[in-house]
Design a protein around this motif. Structure first.
Motif, PDB file in Angstrom:
ATOM      1  N   PHE A 123       0.832  -1.089   0.203  1.00 23.46           N
ATOM      2  CA  PHE A 123      -0.074   0.025  -0.044  1.00 23.46           C
ATOM      3  C   PHE A 123       0.866   1.301   0.013  1.00 23.46           C
ATOM      4  O   PHE A 123       1.364   1.545   1.043  1.00 23.46           O
ATOM      5  CB  PHE A 123      -0.987   0.095   1.276  1.00 23.46           C
ATOM      6  CG  PHE A 123      -2.071   1.031   0.864  1.00 23.46           C
ATOM      7  CD1 PHE A 123      -2.869   0.591   0.115  1.00 23.46           C
ATOM      8  CD2 PHE A 123      -1.976   2.249   1.702  1.00 23.46           C
ATOM      9  CE1 PHE A 123      -3.957   1.779  -0.101  1.00 23.46           C
ATOM     10  CE2 PHE A 123      -2.648   3.254   1.387  1.00 23.46           C
ATOM     11  CZ  PHE A 123      -4.098   2.887   0.615  1.00 23.46           C
ATOM     12  N   LEU A 144     -21.326  22.714 -11.865  1.00 23.93           N
ATOM     13  CA  LEU A 144     -20.111  22.386 -11.337  1.00 23.93           C
ATOM     14  C   LEU A 144     -19.187  23.390 -12.007  1.00 23.93           C
ATOM     15  O   LEU A 144     -18.250  23.774 -11.590  1.00 23.93           O
ATOM     16  CB  LEU A 144     -19.589  21.147 -11.677  1.00 23.93           C
ATOM     17  CG  LEU A 144     -19.684  20.033 -10.419  1.00 23.93           C
ATOM     18  CD1 LEU A 144     -19.116  18.619 -10.858  1.00 23.93           C
ATOM     19  CD2 LEU A 144     -18.882  20.518  -9.239  1.00 23.93           C
ATOM     20  N   LEU A 166     -20.423  27.267 -11.439  1.00 18.83           N
ATOM     21  CA  LEU A 166     -20.161  27.530 -10.089  1.00 18.83           C
ATOM     22  C   LEU A 166     -21.016  28.360  -9.324  1.00 18.83           C
ATOM     23  O   LEU A 166     -21.466  28.117  -8.207  1.00 18.83           O
ATOM     24  CB  LEU A 166     -18.498  27.804  -9.724  1.00 18.83           C
ATOM     25  CG  LEU A 166     -17.717  26.811  -9.613  1.00 18.83           C
ATOM     26  CD1 LEU A 166     -16.396  27.308  -9.160  1.00 18.83           C
ATOM     27  CD2 LEU A 166     -18.183  25.920  -8.297  1.00 18.83           C
ATOM     28  N   GLN A 167     -21.098  29.585  -9.970  1.00 20.10           N
ATOM     29  CA  GLN A 167     -21.831  30.680  -9.192  1.00 20.10           C
ATOM     30  C   GLN A 167     -22.780  31.486  -9.825  1.00 20.10           C
ATOM     31  O   GLN A 167     -23.069  31.308 -11.403  1.00 20.10           O
ATOM     32  CB  GLN A 167     -20.768  31.572  -8.972  1.00 20.10           C
ATOM     33  CG  GLN A 167     -19.530  31.403  -8.025  1.00 20.10           C
ATOM     34  CD  GLN A 167     -18.386  32.219  -8.242  1.00 20.10           C
ATOM     35  OE1 GLN A 167     -18.126  32.708  -9.172  1.00 20.10           O
ATOM     36  NE2 GLN A 167     -17.844  32.406  -7.098  1.00 20.10           N
ATOM     37  N   SER A 185      -3.708  -0.342  -5.869  1.00 20.27           N
ATOM     38  CA  SER A 185      -4.800  -1.020  -5.231  1.00 20.27           C
ATOM     39  C   SER A 185      -5.737  -1.592  -6.169  1.00 20.27           C
ATOM     40  O   SER A 185      -6.405  -2.790  -5.855  1.00 20.27           O
ATOM     41  CB  SER A 185      -5.659   0.201  -4.585  1.00 20.27           C
ATOM     42  OG  SER A 185      -4.804   1.164  -4.012  1.00 20.27           O
ATOM     43  N   LEU A 186      -5.932  -1.021  -7.219  1.00 22.71           N
ATOM     44  CA  LEU A 186      -6.807  -1.636  -8.500  1.00 22.71           C
ATOM     45  C   LEU A 186      -6.319  -2.906  -8.924  1.00 22.71           C
ATOM     46  O   LEU A 186      -7.039  -3.875  -8.898  1.00 22.71           O
ATOM     47  CB  LEU A 186      -6.793  -0.461  -9.375  1.00 22.71           C
ATOM     48  CG  LEU A 186      -8.141  -0.780 -10.323  1.00 22.71           C
ATOM     49  CD1 LEU A 186      -9.300  -0.759  -9.538  1.00 22.71           C
ATOM     50  CD2 LEU A 186      -8.284   0.400 -11.322  1.00 22.71           C
ATOM     51  N   ILE A 213      -7.238  -5.582  -6.606  1.00 24.69           N
ATOM     52  CA  ILE A 213      -8.649  -5.831  -6.659  1.00 24.69           C
ATOM     53  C   ILE A 213      -8.617  -6.771  -7.899  1.00 24.69           C
ATOM     54  O   ILE A 213      -9.292  -8.005  -7.789  1.00 24.69           O
ATOM     55  CB  ILE A 213      -9.357  -4.796  -6.651  1.00 24.69           C
ATOM     56  CG1 ILE A 213      -9.350  -3.956  -5.219  1.00 24.69           C
ATOM     57  CG2 ILE A 213     -10.766  -5.068  -6.834  1.00 24.69           C
ATOM     58  CD1 ILE A 213     -10.200  -2.676  -5.269  1.00 24.69           C
ATOM     59  N   LEU A 214      -8.087  -6.358  -8.965  1.00 25.15           N
ATOM     60  CA  LEU A 214      -8.199  -7.046 -10.413  1.00 25.15           C
ATOM     61  C   LEU A 214      -7.697  -8.440 -10.141  1.00 25.15           C
ATOM     62  O   LEU A 214      -8.238  -9.485 -10.733  1.00 25.15           O
ATOM     63  CB  LEU A 214      -7.959  -6.368 -11.097  1.00 25.15           C
ATOM     64  CG  LEU A 214      -8.614  -5.000 -11.901  1.00 25.15           C
ATOM     65  CD1 LEU A 214      -7.833  -4.475 -13.001  1.00 25.15           C
ATOM     66  CD2 LEU A 214      -9.820  -5.334 -12.361  1.00 25.15           C
ATOM     67  N   MET A 238     -15.875  34.785 -10.210  1.00 24.41           N
ATOM     68  CA  MET A 238     -15.947  35.556  -9.403  1.00 24.41           C
ATOM     69  C   MET A 238     -14.434  36.069  -8.957  1.00 24.41           C
ATOM     70  O   MET A 238     -13.991  37.117  -8.935  1.00 24.41           O
ATOM     71  CB  MET A 238     -16.717  35.441  -8.061  1.00 24.41           C
ATOM     72  CG  MET A 238     -16.728  36.600  -7.255  1.00 24.41           C
ATOM     73  SD  MET A 238     -18.226  35.903  -5.998  1.00 24.41           S
ATOM     74  CE  MET A 238     -17.295  35.033  -4.951  1.00 24.41           C
ATOM     75  N   GLY A 239     -13.872  34.944  -8.369  1.00 22.34           N
ATOM     76  CA  GLY A 239     -12.548  35.292  -7.753  1.00 22.34           C
ATOM     77  C   GLY A 239     -11.168  35.325  -8.682  1.00 22.34           C
ATOM     78  O   GLY A 239     -10.625  35.736  -8.445  1.00 22.34           O
ATOM     79  N   GLY A 274      -0.360   3.927  -1.511  1.00 20.86           N
ATOM     80  CA  GLY A 274      -1.382   4.930  -1.714  1.00 20.86           C
ATOM     81  C   GLY A 274      -1.524   5.078  -2.981  1.00 20.86           C
ATOM     82  O   GLY A 274      -2.194   6.311  -3.571  1.00 20.86           O
ATOM     83  N   SER A 275      -0.986   4.183  -3.904  1.00 20.74           N
ATOM     84  CA  SER A 275      -1.222   4.372  -5.358  1.00 20.74           C
ATOM     85  C   SER A 275      -2.422   3.682  -5.985  1.00 20.74           C
ATOM     86  O   SER A 275      -2.692   2.593  -5.487  1.00 20.74           O
ATOM     87  CB  SER A 275      -0.112   3.687  -6.060  1.00 20.74           C
ATOM     88  OG  SER A 275      -0.354   2.960  -7.121  1.00 20.74           O
ATOM     89  N   LEU A 276      -3.111   4.234  -6.710  1.00 19.91           N
ATOM     90  CA  LEU A 276      -4.644   3.977  -7.014  1.00 19.91           C
ATOM     91  C   LEU A 276      -4.334   2.534  -7.769  1.00 19.91           C
ATOM     92  O   LEU A 276      -5.134   1.691  -7.771  1.00 19.91           O
ATOM     93  CB  LEU A 276      -5.164   4.974  -7.626  1.00 19.91           C
ATOM     94  CG  LEU A 276      -6.994   4.684  -7.999  1.00 19.91           C
ATOM     95  CD1 LEU A 276      -7.633   4.530  -6.782  1.00 19.91           C
ATOM     96  CD2 LEU A 276      -7.332   5.919  -8.751  1.00 19.91           C
TER      97      LEU A 276
END
Lengths: 964, 516
Positions: free
Chosen positions: A552, A756, A759-760, A559-560, A563-564, A960-961, A554-556
């Motif tokens: 582990f 998304l 946003l505003q 992890s995948l 699982i595979l 806006m920002g 932390g690499s996706l």
């Protein structure tokens, strides 16, 4: 008994308050519960029938509070309460009022006294375990009292880890035993021990692991010297008199039922003997008085375990005597060390000089206690040792002589280190010749050791009167031929000779102490157990680190992959078995292809797929993936489903457009450059996972036992839906509810994407304003065509900078847009019978809008469709749902459709199916979706890209920002 | 199409708690749309509390006795589902109290002022200074709770799948809403989402295969089909079972499907982590129990070995990996993996006592976990959570109450007697020994060893907190009354369930019988 426990609990709760108000004198009060217990116990010596109190607590796990005091528990009770009272009193003189954390310390020590009582009174195994673990925790807290010292902390956690581990093992053993015996009651189990079996064997060994770890036997002995970091009263009470005896108690408790089992004898005797010798040997070279005593305790605990483990009446009697005498003399000696330490500020025997004359009382007391420990007559220790020798000498087992030899050797060592202790404390110091400076001790610091020393002397002659008090418990053990009794004088016999040998050899050892010390230093030591413990702990850290690093990061991807991998391993294996099973049958209905062209398309698709995953450029990968989609459409076509193929092609095109819109924000290449090894691994895993999925699909289709639902569809599509395009009829009629759900989802998704990115609400307002402006100017143009400045092929081109314009694209857009929109309407209206329908039509219209957007940017898009996407989405859904409702109003079911043929002049009969209205709704929703995608992914990303490159463009989006 | 369409019988009282929470969630959504921003926090909190309480009351007063299948067998109201639903609601209630913590600020402290803003952007800053808050968290959580409640009471695989998605999707979003360390939080959410989607796909794939096998997605019908084994379809059964179980084990966080746990636990807002740890675990185990005991028990000999291996691996890896963690939240994540392994041990006993043991464990673990994560939110360094263990050194001196409370949680995790952890472990392990055969006994031995390893880790934290000197700028801040109530309830129950577990254990035992 319960009342006494409650008194202790109350004392525990009140202790901090008492200490706060009374300072160290609170210990006087806190000693009262223990003293009271002692008085009560003396008054209630149990006879034949043990005292029992029982309260049901948690019946569902058979955990009851059953307290039970037989003679063994009684002896332990006396030790715990009397020594406890004395130690608490000692504390009143030992500590200063300004000692940090004294409140907590007092509370814990008081609690310990109560918990220890609970431990020896418990009849229920689980209850016993609870008290057991509580003593562990309290010991931990007490050892860690001087928590400012690193060494103290380490020792505390070491003791905790070791004894908790033992405790958990013991719990497992107890549960096994309890289940095997059918009850958790100690008395019941011992009265009726379960038949010998592998399970019972394991249970015994596990319980012994608990006992051994608690009583600091080899290989767990290292925690006890480590725990000497505790304040001396704690060492005296927990680590000499009471807590470490818990293991001994457990062995004694179980010996009547299980003492004859081979696994029992092997464990107990081997470990006991080893401990007795190693402890004594190590004690010979300690300079710290407490450490010396600690190793001595280890040795003595080994001795006690041997005696109780031997499980004969004689050895039991000897064991009880040693138990009592050890508690008395070891407490006395520890407290002496405490008093010396208190007065002199050191307890290193090399720096203690000339103490004897200035602390005469202490010297006498400790000499008495020491002599008792060394087995010198006429003290209690001598009585015990005589009984022990006698019981082993007359033992009837083949191993009795061996154990006797060990016991004698151990006792010789004991004499030697005792002498070393006494001489070291009271004799001259080796490193100093100046008398060690002292300051005055409170009286109680002297009084308590003196009391205990005197007890060692006074109890010896009356020891035989104690025998009847424990007779009933002893009778639960098997007798040996030769009866052993307590007493100072049994006449001249082998036992006396052995005692004499012990004293003499011990003296010689002491005499040659310098030589022995040198020799011990010269001989290489085998790795001490503490080193092994540290190695295990570090190993655990290491393993943990390595596993973390391996499994582990932390690499996706990793992890995948994992699982595979499981996916390939478990369902894949099951699948393989199933495939083998299927291929063995003769009814295999697998056709590889129906048309050679299918094969060709499949090969091309596979090539494109491989090329896609090996591609390093994003665009190329996207196009190749798109290719597989188009190939799929071709397969549909070859299968005779043009409507499906059309839809597939359109969906594919739209996805491609969306991809391209988004990809503008990304770099051209995929960022990660993979090593070949990694690549090969990923490709392998991918191929395997794909193979499993394919295999599952094959298995699933081969396992078909029922007729497919679709066989009836061509007929029912015409009969009920009034159309020949099955796909469309499915969408708008047969599965109209699904479509309704889907377009709702499309609506939500489109709104989600837009919100998304926008946003505003300010952005939305700006867009709305721009659209209104567009509509206004359109009306204006219509009224007064002269005012327009529209000069190009497309109406809103003047907003684009000239560098961005492409004449070619403008011309194409101008020419294509209207035919495309017309075609989309055609698809919508004819869709019921010919390939097409609302969904396909909507997509086509969306593509038309895309062309306008690509040619002229956001302003052009506004000009092409000057409405908010939400209007289209909303009215689309309203229309579809309305069609459903209308059919209900007309008396049918929801979304039921009717067919009308309306004669229209010039055109002929128009075949109208009510579901067309539903389809128009779908059409509007899809157009709205496309518009939303173009506005948000197109315009908003335009803005960001321009902002990133320093250009500014008039658009619908300006966060806006980020306004500059 | 030619069959007569029959209306599905719906026992509205049975599903009333679900409906109440659904209604609450919808009201919450409307509140977002129509209530002024300034008062949203309080309104949402009120809606949430009322909803959970009302659902709980309805559940205990009315639905409890409405045992049976309803909605055409899609929803099963039986002992375990009622028990687990009640517990989920309790956990949701407590978590909500913690989530609403403001520490005197204008909005919930744990959540970002604006989830959609780019981390560190001007936009985010302006939202922050305007005092905005992600009040959507409350309805999101309610939707998730609906999913959880449905998950433990679903009678067919399709409902189960829908419930799985309903419970997961809001959690993915909630994970990405942490106020501090935004990027970490978003990364966690993305990972959780991607891996979660995969596992959902596995589940669905498996459900499809089982449908092919049994001709129905009904768990009870699948059980019947397994009983009347037909060799033609056997090829579908085992892959289907394996895939469905993978999907469920992922939610539990069993090794090797645990990879999301540490990241998601660390990245998510801490109160959400507590909720996730407690409630998701309950929901997922509820589903596993139902599948394992009702649906798939017929061919358990085929898949039991794999599950035993997974249980053992989960305990060992979870325990061993806990050792090196330096971040409190990550550490608790790994410890939750180990705990999942312990619960699996109870599941593997295949006895009704195993069901009650697992359920009791979940209750104990959940209350302690919520309290523990709530306590983590209190320990601050310059205003943000100090989750690095080295920062906790000496906390016991500066904030003895918080450190002491956390120590109690740790002792419970370690399974020390007189805390709920001990009774729970006992309740979980005893059935495995008495009914699980040799494998059960071995699992228990592994479990005990793994507990010893984790105990070592927890004690080390206690040592750090109480016996080490630390920098003085890490302090525990004082929480509001609501959080205090939540922590207090968690702690009191941690101890109460250790000292007097009788009533709850009794309730778990009485409601351990699945309706088939």
């Amino acid at each position: 008994m319960l009342a006494l426990l409650l008194v202790h609990a109350t004392a525990y709760v009140c202790a901090p308050l008492l200490v706060r108000y009374l300072g160290r004198h609170a210990f006087w009060l806190l000693a009262l519960p223990s003293a009271g217990t002692a008085v009560w116990a003396l008054a209630n010596a149990p006879g034949d029938e043990p005292l029992t109190r029982s309260i049901s607590w948690i019946p569902s796990i058979q955990l009851d509070i059953t307290l039970h005091m037989d003679q063994l528990s009684w002896i332990m009770t006396l030790i715990i309460s009397i020594i406890g009272a004395l130690v608490l009193a000692f504390c009143a003189g030992y500590f200063h009022d300004d000692e940090p954390d004294l409140e907590r310390f007092a509370a814990h020590l008081t609690a310990f006294a109560g918990v220890m009582l609970g431990l020896v009174w418990s009849d229920n195994l689980l209850l016993l375990y609870m008290f057991w673990e509580l003593t562990t925790v309290l010991s931990y807290l007490l050892v860690g009292h001087h928590n400012d010292r690193e060494e103290s902390r380490q020792a505390a956690s070491q003791a905790l880890v070791v004894t908790t581990f033992g405790g958990l093992a013991m719990l497992a053993g107890m549960v096994l035993l309890g289940l095997e015996a059918g009850t958790y009651s100690l008395a019941a189990i011992l009265a009726n021990p379960p038949e010998p079996s592998a399970v019972v064997g394991w249970a015994i060994v596990l319980i012994l692991v608990g006992a051994v770890s608690k009583s600091a036997l080899v290989p767990f002995h290292f925690w006890l010297p480590g725990a000497m970091a505790a304040p001396t009263p704690v060492s005296a009470y927990l680590h000499a008199a009471a807590m470490v005896k818990a293991g001994v108690y457990l062995v004694a408790r179980f010996s009547p039922g299980f003492g004859d089992r081979p696994e029992w004898l092997v464990t107990v005797l081997v470990l006991g003997c080893a401990t007795m010798l190693i402890g004594g040997y190590r004690a010979l070279r300690q300079h710290d008085l407490k450490l010396l005593l600690a190793y001595g305790t280890v040795s003595q605990l080994g001795f006690l375990i041997i005696l109780f483990g031997t499980s004969t009446q004689a050895a039991g009697l000897a064991g009880l005597t040693m138990l009592v005498s050890h508690a008395i003399f070891k407490a006395a000696l520890f407290l002496t060390v405490g008093a010396v330490d208190h007065a002199a500020g050191t307890r290193d025997l090399r720096y203690l000089h000339g103490l004897g004359r200035r602390m005469p009382w202490l010297m006498v007391a400790s000499t008495l206690a020491g002599a008792s420990m060394a087995g010198v007559p006429p003290l209690l220790g001598f009585v015990g040792k005589e009984a022990a020798y006698a019981s082993l000498l007359h033992g009837e087992q083949w191993w009795s002589p061996i154990v006797l030899t060990v016991a004698v050797t151990g006792s010789i060592l004991t004499f030697a280190y005792t002498a070393r202790f006494l001489y070291g404390t009271w004799g001259p110091g080796t490193e100093t010749t100046e008398p060690t400076p002292l300051h005055a001790n409170p009286v109680v610091l002297t009084a308590v050791p003196v009391t205990l020393g005197a007890a060692s002397l006074l109890l010896a002659p009356i020891s035989q009167y104690g025998e009847p008090l424990v007779q009933d418990w002893l009778h639960t053990l098997p007798p040996i031929d030769h009866a052993v009794h307590l007493g100072l004088w049994h006449g001249f016999n082998v036992v006396l000779l052995l005692s004499a040998v012990t004293l003499l050899a011990g003296y010689l050892l002491f005499h040659g102490r310098t030589a022995i010390e040198m020799w011990q230093r010269a001989v290489p030591h085998p790795a001490p157990a503490v080193v092994i413990y540290r190695a295990i702990m570090q190993g655990l850290d290491r393993i943990s680190l390595e596993v973390t690093g391996l499994l582990f990061k932390g690499s996706l991807q990793q992890s995948l992959s994992l699982i595979l991998l499981v996916f390939v391993a478990f369902p894949g294996t099951a699948l393989l078995l199933a495939l083998i099973d299927v291929s063995g049958r003769d009814t295999v209905g697998l056709r590889w292809y129906e048309n050679p062209a299918q094969l060709g398309v499949a090969v091309l698709t596979a090539i494109a797929a491989v090329a896609a995953v090996t591609s390093l450029r994003r665009f190329r990968a996207v196009f190749l993936v798109g290719f597989t989609g188009y190939a799929l459409a071709l397969l549909f076509l070859l299968h005779g489903a043009p409507d499906l193929a059309l839809t597939q092609v359109l969906v594919e095109t739209v996805s491609l457009v969306v991809f391209v819109l988004v990809l503008r924000r990304f770099s051209g290449h995929f960022p990660d450059k993979l090593e070949t090894k990694e690549r090969v691994w990923r490709i392998t895993l991918g191929v395997l996972a794909g193979a499993v999925v394919t295999g599952t699909a094959i298995i699933a289709s081969l396992s078909r036992t029922a007729a497919p639902d679709s066989t009836n569809m061509p007929r029912s599509a015409v009969e009920f839906g009034g159309g020949y395009n099955i796909v469309n009829v499915i969408l708008v009629d047969i599965r109209a509810w699904d479509t309704m759900g889907e377009i709702s989802v499309v609506l939500v998704a489109a709104t989600g994407v837009a919100s998304l990115i926008y946003l505003q609400s300010t952005n939305m307002r700006r867009l709305r304003g721009n659209l209104a402006e567009e509509r206004r100017s359109r009306r204006q143009t219509r009224i007064d065509p002269g005012t327009t400045d529209d000069v190009g092929w497309l109406p809103a081109l003047n907003t684009l900078p000239p560098t961005r314009r492409s004449l070619m694209l403008e011309v194409v857009a101008r020419l294509l847009f209207h035919p495309i929109m017309l075609w989309s309407l055609y698809l919508l209206l004819t869709g019921h019978n010919a390939p097409g329908g609302g969904f396909a039509g909507g997509l086509v219209a969306g593509l038309g809008l895309t062309i306008r957007y690509l040619a002229g940017g956001p302003a052009e898009l506004r000009a092409a469709m000057p409405v908010m996407p939400g209007v289209l989405l909303g009215s689309g859904l309203f229309l579809s749902a309305g069609a459903g409702l209308a059919s209900m109003l007309a008396g049918g079911d929801v979304l039921q459709s009717w067919t009308f043929d309306i004669p229209v002049p010039l055109i002929g009969d128009v075949h109208l199916v009510t579901s067309t209205f539903f389809d128009i709704g779908v059409y509007l929703v899809v157009v709205g979706l496309m518009l939303d995608i173009l506005r948000s992914l197109g315009s908003a990303l335009d803005y960001r890209i321009n902002a990133a490159s320093g250009r500014q463009i008039e658009g619908d989006y300006e966060p806006m920002g980020e306004r500059r | 199409m030619n069959q007569e369409f029959t209306m599905v019988e719906i026992n509205y009282w049975a599903i009333a708690p679900l409906l109440v929470v659904v209604a609450g969630a919808l009201i919450g959504v409307l509140v977002e749309a129509f209530v002024a921003r300034a008062s949203r926090h309080n309104v949402q909190l009120g809606v949430g509390l009322v909803t959970y309480l009302a659902a709980l009351v309805v559940l205990l007063a009315k639905s409890r006795t409405e045992h049976g299948l309803t909605m055409g067998g899609s929803v099963v109201i039986d002992g375990p589902s009622v028990f687990l639903m009640a517990v989920i609601l309790c956990f949701a209630l407590l978590s909500l109290l913690v989530m609403a913590e403001r520490f005197g600020g204008p909005a919930a402290d744990a959540f970002t002022p604006m989830g959609a803003a780019t981390p560190g952007s001007d936009l985010e800053r302006s939202a922050e200074s305007a005092g905005w808050g992600t009040t959507e968290a409350v309805p999101l959580m309610m939707i998730s709770v609906v999913g959880m409640m449905l998950f433990v009471s679903s009678g067919d695989l399709l409902t189960m799948f829908v419930a799985l998605e309903v419970l997961s999707l809001p959690l993915y979003v909630l994970t990405g809403l942490a106020r501090r360390r935004r990027l970490l939080s978003q990364e966690a959410a993305l990972k959780y989402f991607l891996l979660g989607s995969f596992s959902s796909a596995f589940f669905l794939f498996g459900a499809a295969l089982l449908y092919g096998y049994a001709g129905s997605v009904d768990i009870a019908r699948i059980a019947l089909a397994i009983g009347a084994a037909s060799p033609v379809l056997d090829g579908l059964l085992l892959p289907g079972v394996a895939l469905v179980l993978i999907g469920l084990l992922f939610k539990v966080g069993a090794v090797p499907f645990h990879a999301w746990t540490p990241d998601a636990y660390q990245g998510a807002p801490t109160p959400v982590t507590g909720f996730m740890a407690a409630a998701t675990k309950i929901a997922a185990f509820g589903a596993i129990l139902r599948l394992a005991y009702v649906g798939l028990s017929g061919n358990r000999w085929d898949w039991e070995p794999a599950l035993i291996a997974i249980a053992a691996l989960t305990m060992v890896i979870g325990a061993v990996m806990t050792v090196t963690q330096t971040d409190v939240k990550r550490l608790l994540a790994y410890s939750s993996i180990a705990h999942a392994g312990f619960i699996l041990v109870a599941v593997m006993s295949f006895d009704v006592t195993g069901v009650s043991g697992a359920m009791f464990y979940l209750v104990c673990y959940g209350f302690t976990t919520i309290a523990a994560f709530a306590l983590v939110t209190l320990v601050r360094h310059e205003g943000s959570e100090a989750t690095d263990l080295s920062q906790w050194a000496g906390l016991g001196r500066r904030s003895p109450v918080v450190a002491g409370a956390f120590a109690i949680c740790l002792l419970a995790f370690a399974g020390i007697p007189l805390t709920s952890g001990f009774t729970a472990k006992f309740a979980a392990f005893a059935p495995a020994i008495s009914h699980g055969g040799a494998a059960g006994a071995w699992l228990v031995v592994i479990g005990v060893l793994a507990s010893a390893v984790t105990a070592y880790v927890y004690f080390r934290i206690i040592v750090t907190m109480f016996f080490e000197e630390g920098a003085g700028d890490v302090v525990a801040i004082t929480p509001s009354t609501l959080t205090t109530i939540a922590i207090a309830i968690g702690l009191v129950l941690t101890i109460l369930l250790g000292v007097l577990p009788g009533p709850v254990l009794e309730a778990a035992t009485q409601s351990a019988q699945f309706l088939r």
